[in-house]
Design an enzyme around this catalytic site. Structure first.
Site, short mmCIF file in Angstrom:
data_model
loop_
_atom_site.label_atom_id
_atom_site.label_comp_id
_atom_site.label_asym_id
_atom_site.label_seq_id
_atom_site.Cartn_x
_atom_site.Cartn_y
_atom_site.Cartn_z
N THR A 13 2.44 -1.73 8.96
CA THR A 13 2.89 -2.66 10.00
C THR A 13 3.13 -4.08 9.50
O THR A 13 3.76 -4.88 10.19
CB THR A 13 1.81 -2.77 11.09
OG1 THR A 13 0.59 -3.20 10.46
CG2 THR A 13 1.59 -1.44 11.80
N HIS B 194 8.94 -24.14 9.89
CA HIS B 194 7.80 -24.78 10.56
C HIS B 194 6.45 -24.48 9.92
O HIS B 194 5.55 -25.31 9.99
CB HIS B 194 7.75 -24.33 12.03
CG HIS B 194 8.80 -24.99 12.87
ND1 HIS B 194 8.80 -24.93 14.24
CD2 HIS B 194 9.90 -25.71 12.52
CE1 HIS B 194 9.85 -25.60 14.72
NE2 HIS B 194 10.54 -26.06 13.69
N ASP C 217 0.86 -1.18 0.00
CA ASP C 217 0.00 0.00 0.00
C ASP C 217 0.91 1.24 0.00
O ASP C 217 2.14 1.13 -0.18
CB ASP C 217 -1.03 -0.05 1.15
CG ASP C 217 -0.41 0.20 2.52
OD1 ASP C 217 0.82 0.38 2.61
OD2 ASP C 217 -1.17 0.22 3.50
N HIS D 54 5.63 -31.00 11.03
CA HIS D 54 5.14 -29.67 10.64
C HIS D 54 4.22 -29.74 9.42
O HIS D 54 3.32 -28.92 9.26
CB HIS D 54 6.32 -28.73 10.38
CG HIS D 54 7.21 -28.62 11.58
ND1 HIS D 54 6.79 -28.03 12.75
CD2 HIS D 54 8.47 -29.07 11.81
CE1 HIS D 54 7.75 -28.11 13.64
NE2 HIS D 54 8.79 -28.74 13.11
N CYS E 37 2.94 -3.19 4.14
CA CYS E 37 2.07 -2.07 4.52
C CYS E 37 2.73 -1.39 5.71
O CYS E 37 3.92 -1.63 5.97
CB CYS E 37 0.64 -2.53 4.81
SG CYS E 37 0.46 -3.66 6.21
C1 RB5 Z 1 -2.54 2.44 6.42
O1 RB5 Z 1 -2.71 3.63 7.08
C2 RB5 Z 1 -2.20 1.35 7.43
O2 RB5 Z 1 -3.32 1.04 8.19
C3 RB5 Z 1 -1.69 0.12 6.69
O3 RB5 Z 1 -0.55 0.45 5.99
C4 RB5 Z 1 -1.31 -1.09 7.53
O4 RB5 Z 1 -0.40 -0.75 8.52
C5 RB5 Z 1 -2.44 -1.88 8.05
O5 RB5 Z 1 -2.29 -2.88 8.74
#
Ligand code: RB5
Length: 154
Positions: free
Chosen positions: A67, A98, A8, A133, A65
């Site tokens: 996180t 695993h 993203d 596994h 993304c």
């Molecule tokens: C976008 O703002 C953010 O929510 C996305 O990049 C991601 O971290 C979602 O899990």
């Protein structure tokens, strides 16, 4: 390997570095964007990458993304996809040994480029151990057909 890559808006810069690394390592890269400057919804990109993994059109996928969390949640909705965020050498290695992880999810906000390079290399070069596994991964696959009841109690 044939590898689909997507991010993203929060992963654009990290994605271009990952694509560069994969090209240097001679993998076949399918870069699925985003190339838009504005904010996009991560499930849309996750669907592009995870769908290709699920249909067997690519060997693996990488999603980035902010996180790595939203991408993994969305990607895991696709049959046969095993996606998780990895953020250190141990999670990158064990996700392969695993869990036979086929979609690597990374954080564009938290991780540095050198660490990401190493995580990707570890994840690409580590084999699934199989054995017990394999049985556990098969149980995960069976959960895709779950109606919400617990298979061990029915
Ligand atoms: C976008 O703002 C953010 O929510 C996305 O990049 C991601 O971290 C979602 O899990």
């Amino acid at each position: 390997m044939r590898i689909a890559v997507g991010s993203d808006h929060r992963g654009v810069s990290m994605r271009s570095k990952v694509v560069g690394l994969l090209n240097r390592l001679d993998h076949e890269v399918i870069d699925l964007g985003t190339n838009a400057e504005e904010s996009v919804d991560y499930p849309d990109i996750a669907a592009e990458v995870a769908g290709r993994v699920s249909r067997g059109e690519v060997d693996r996928g990488i999603l980035i993304c902010g996180t790595g969390l939203g991408m993994s949640i969305a990607a895991n909705k696709f049959p046969g996809v095993r996606a998780a965020p990895c953020h250190d050498y141990i999670t990158a290695e064990m996700s392969r040994r695993h869990n036979n992880l086929n979609v690597l999810c990374l954080s564009g906000d938290i991780l540095g480029e050198r660490l990401v390079d190493r995580l990707v290399e570890i994840w690409l070069n580590t084999e699934f151990e199989g054995g017990r596994h394999e049985r556990r991964v098969e149980k995960i696959t069976a959960l895709e057909k779950s109606d919400g009841s617990c298979p061990t109690t029915t």
